[in-house]
Design a protein around this motif. Structure first.
Motif, PDB file in Angstrom:
ATOM      1  N   SER A  35     -16.508   2.422  -2.252  1.00 19.91           N
ATOM      2  CA  SER A  35     -15.519   1.635  -1.884  1.00 19.91           C
ATOM      3  C   SER A  35     -14.019   2.447  -1.510  1.00 19.91           C
ATOM      4  CB  SER A  35     -14.840   0.559  -3.680  1.00 19.91           C
ATOM      5  OG  SER A  35     -15.611   0.255  -3.354  1.00 19.91           O
ATOM      6  N   LEU A  36     -13.858   3.216  -2.575  1.00 21.68           N
ATOM      7  CA  LEU A  36     -12.685   4.507  -2.076  1.00 21.68           C
ATOM      8  C   LEU A  36     -13.317   4.916  -0.622  1.00 21.68           C
ATOM      9  CD1 LEU A  36     -12.170   7.110  -5.423  1.00 21.68           C
ATOM     10  CD2 LEU A  36     -10.697   4.563  -3.983  1.00 21.68           C
ATOM     11  N   LEU A  39     -12.114   2.242   1.275  1.00 17.06           N
ATOM     12  CA  LEU A  39     -10.674   2.100   2.108  1.00 17.06           C
ATOM     13  C   LEU A  39     -10.189   2.665   3.060  1.00 17.06           C
ATOM     14  CD1 LEU A  39      -8.053   0.299   0.966  1.00 17.06           C
ATOM     15  CD2 LEU A  39      -8.117   1.944  -1.368  1.00 17.06           C
ATOM     16  N   LEU A  43      -7.990   1.961   6.181  1.00 20.16           N
ATOM     17  CA  LEU A  43      -6.681   2.613   6.243  1.00 20.16           C
ATOM     18  C   LEU A  43      -6.920   2.964   7.919  1.00 20.16           C
ATOM     19  CD1 LEU A  43      -6.086   4.149   3.368  1.00 20.16           C
ATOM     20  CD2 LEU A  43      -5.071   2.234   3.600  1.00 20.16           C
ATOM     21  N   LEU A  87      -0.752  -1.745   1.906  1.00 19.22           N
ATOM     22  CA  LEU A  87      -2.218  -0.909   0.395  1.00 19.22           C
ATOM     23  C   LEU A  87      -1.391  -1.473  -0.487  1.00 19.22           C
ATOM     24  CD1 LEU A  87      -3.813   1.287  -0.378  1.00 19.22           C
ATOM     25  CD2 LEU A  87      -2.608   3.006  -0.002  1.00 19.22           C
ATOM     26  N   VAL A 306      -9.030  -0.609  -5.813  1.00 18.75           N
ATOM     27  CA  VAL A 306      -9.300  -0.173  -4.430  1.00 18.75           C
ATOM     28  C   VAL A 306      -9.750  -1.712  -3.448  1.00 18.75           C
ATOM     29  CG1 VAL A 306     -11.483   0.794  -3.182  1.00 18.75           C
ATOM     30  CG2 VAL A 306     -10.931   1.506  -5.204  1.00 18.75           C
ATOM     31  N   LEU A 307     -10.378  -2.639  -4.379  1.00 18.89           N
ATOM     32  CA  LEU A 307     -10.592  -3.938  -3.299  1.00 18.89           C
ATOM     33  C   LEU A 307      -9.618  -4.657  -2.346  1.00 18.89           C
ATOM     34  CD1 LEU A 307     -14.270  -5.124  -5.266  1.00 18.89           C
ATOM     35  CD2 LEU A 307     -13.798  -3.255  -3.412  1.00 18.89           C
ATOM     36  N   PRO A 309      -6.500  -4.121  -1.214  1.00 22.61           N
ATOM     37  CA  PRO A 309      -6.116  -3.449  -0.452  1.00 22.61           C
ATOM     38  C   PRO A 309      -7.124  -3.619   1.512  1.00 22.61           C
ATOM     39  CG  PRO A 309      -6.522  -1.318  -2.087  1.00 22.61           C
ATOM     40  CD  PRO A 309      -6.628  -2.792  -2.861  1.00 22.61           C
ATOM     41  N   ILE A 310      -8.521  -3.013   0.628  1.00 22.18           N
ATOM     42  CA  ILE A 310      -9.505  -3.473   1.958  1.00 22.18           C
ATOM     43  C   ILE A 310      -9.279  -5.140   1.960  1.00 22.18           C
ATOM     44  CG2 ILE A 310     -11.889  -3.302   2.166  1.00 22.18           C
ATOM     45  CD1 ILE A 310     -12.239  -1.811  -0.043  1.00 22.18           C
ATOM     46  N   SER A 314      -7.641  -5.606   5.629  1.00 20.81           N
ATOM     47  CA  SER A 314      -9.326  -6.056   7.314  1.00 20.81           C
ATOM     48  C   SER A 314      -8.608  -7.614   7.802  1.00 20.81           C
ATOM     49  CB  SER A 314      -9.969  -6.366   6.270  1.00 20.81           C
ATOM     50  OG  SER A 314     -10.452  -4.715   6.098  1.00 20.81           O
TER      51      SER A 314
END
Length: 354
Positions: A35-36, A39, A43, A87, A306-307, A309-310, A314
């Motif tokens: 996941s990182l 991300l 970004l 973020l 983490v998820l 901001p993804i 997106s």
């Protein structure tokens, strides 16, 4: 209580306590690292993709070997601040949703549905309309006040009656109060052209900002809110077992609730002040995290940071490209994504309970 009812409750608790897709800590750590990596890619994509696409090589040159070209100026003056803001806002909204769900044991809870975002937005409208405050560093305090007042009001209304503050009552109270405050905010904005002009993009939920002001203004509040949330993860695990058992395990219930409420006020208040009332992020992401890792709040919080901001970045990228050269606000995109995803998640019995 009848034996059948007791058996039904025991089965519901066992269902809610099933492990997620990643059943071991090693698997959870591996998926967190994946996941990182996702991300990091999002970004970079957020900086590179827009009404004017910029190559990844140019993005890296702008970050590490800046010159005065137009592309480099766009990257550092517009795209990077917007990405950093996304973020921070994503982490704040996602974590606030996870906190509220854990505290209320309500899988439908998030800052938007419980009216917290609407309360923060309403007080920001008052700050701009009544006091002429136009900077985020000024009206962010009104956002916090609005979040606190709305949280208390929703809980008071949801507690009326013999059943007390059940998840359904809190949800209905939050939706009702949010609708009322949202309507009043819209009325004030429409009656005052200056307020309407300032807030038309913000009210729909937007990451568009002029430079780093918004990100820097909310940064300390988001950091404090996230740190406090991580501290509350273990006590919230104990609280899920019930107040009596949690106290027996050494958890301070009152301190846990106070800390959770403070964090759940700082995070959505700062996010709403910077980007407007963006919904569904705090509702969807904790569900997805719980689906992956199970009921342990420590892992849920780690994945949510983490998820979220993804998801938000997106959605922002999609909003930039679907109407080129114009843009669709990120709050509108998250609503389009959130509705079907939420229905799909809610239909999965494994992650519907807390």
């Amino acid at each position: 209580m009848t034996s059948a009812a007791a058996t039904s409750q025991d089965l519901a608790k066992q269902e809610a306590r099933r492990p997620g897709l990643a059943e071991t800590n090693v698997a959870r750590l591996v998926w967190l690292l994946v996941s990182l990596a996702v991300l990091a890619l999002v970004l970079i994509a957020s900086i590179a993709i827009g009404s004017r696409d910029i190559t990844v090589t140019t993005v890296l040159d702008a970050l590490f070997a800046y010159d005065d070209s137009d592309d480099h100026a766009i990257v550092l003056a517009l795209r990077v601040p917007r990405t950093v803001l996304g973020l921070l806002v994503g982490m704040a909204l996602g974590m606030s949703g996870a906190l509220i769900q854990a505290l209320t044991r309500n899988p439908l809870a998030d800052p938007g549905i419980l009216g917290v975002n609407a309360g923060a937005a309403f007080f920001i409208v008052l700050a701009i309309g009544l006091f002429g405050i136009s900077s985020i560093s000024g009206y962010i305090w009104f956002a916090f006040l609005g979040a606190v007042v709305t949280t208390v009001l929703v809980y008071m209304i949801g507690s009326v009656g013999r059943a007390g503050a059940t998840p359904l009552r809190l949800t209905l109270a939050g939706v009702a109060i949010g609708a009322v405050l949202g309507g009043i905010s819209s009325g004030i904005s429409l009656l005052n052209p200056d307020i309407f002009d300032r807030m038309r993009n913000w009210a729909a939920g937007s990451l568009v900002s002029s430079g780093y002001e918004a990100a820097l203004a909310i940064l300390p509040f988001v950091i404090v809110g996230l740190l406090l949330a991580l501290i509350m993860a273990r006590p919230l695990n104990a609280s899920a077992l019930g107040d009596d058992l949690a106290s027996a395990l050494g958890a301070n219930i009152i301190r846990t609730r106070i800390g959770t409420v403070i964090s759940a006020t700082l995070l959505p208040g700062s996010a709403t002040a910077a980007a407007g009332p963006i919904g569904f992020v705090g509702l969807m992401v904790p569900h997805a995290a719980r689906w992956i890792v199970g009921p342990d709040q420590r892992w849920i919080f780690a994945y949510t940071i983490v998820l979220a901001p993804i998801l938000l970045l997106s959605a922002d990228i999609v909003g930039r490209v679907v109407l080129r050269p114009a843009e669709l606000q990120v709050g509108i995109v998250t609503a389009f994504i959130g509705a079907p995803v939420l229905i799909a998640l809610a239909r999965r019995r494994r992650i519907s309970g807390l």
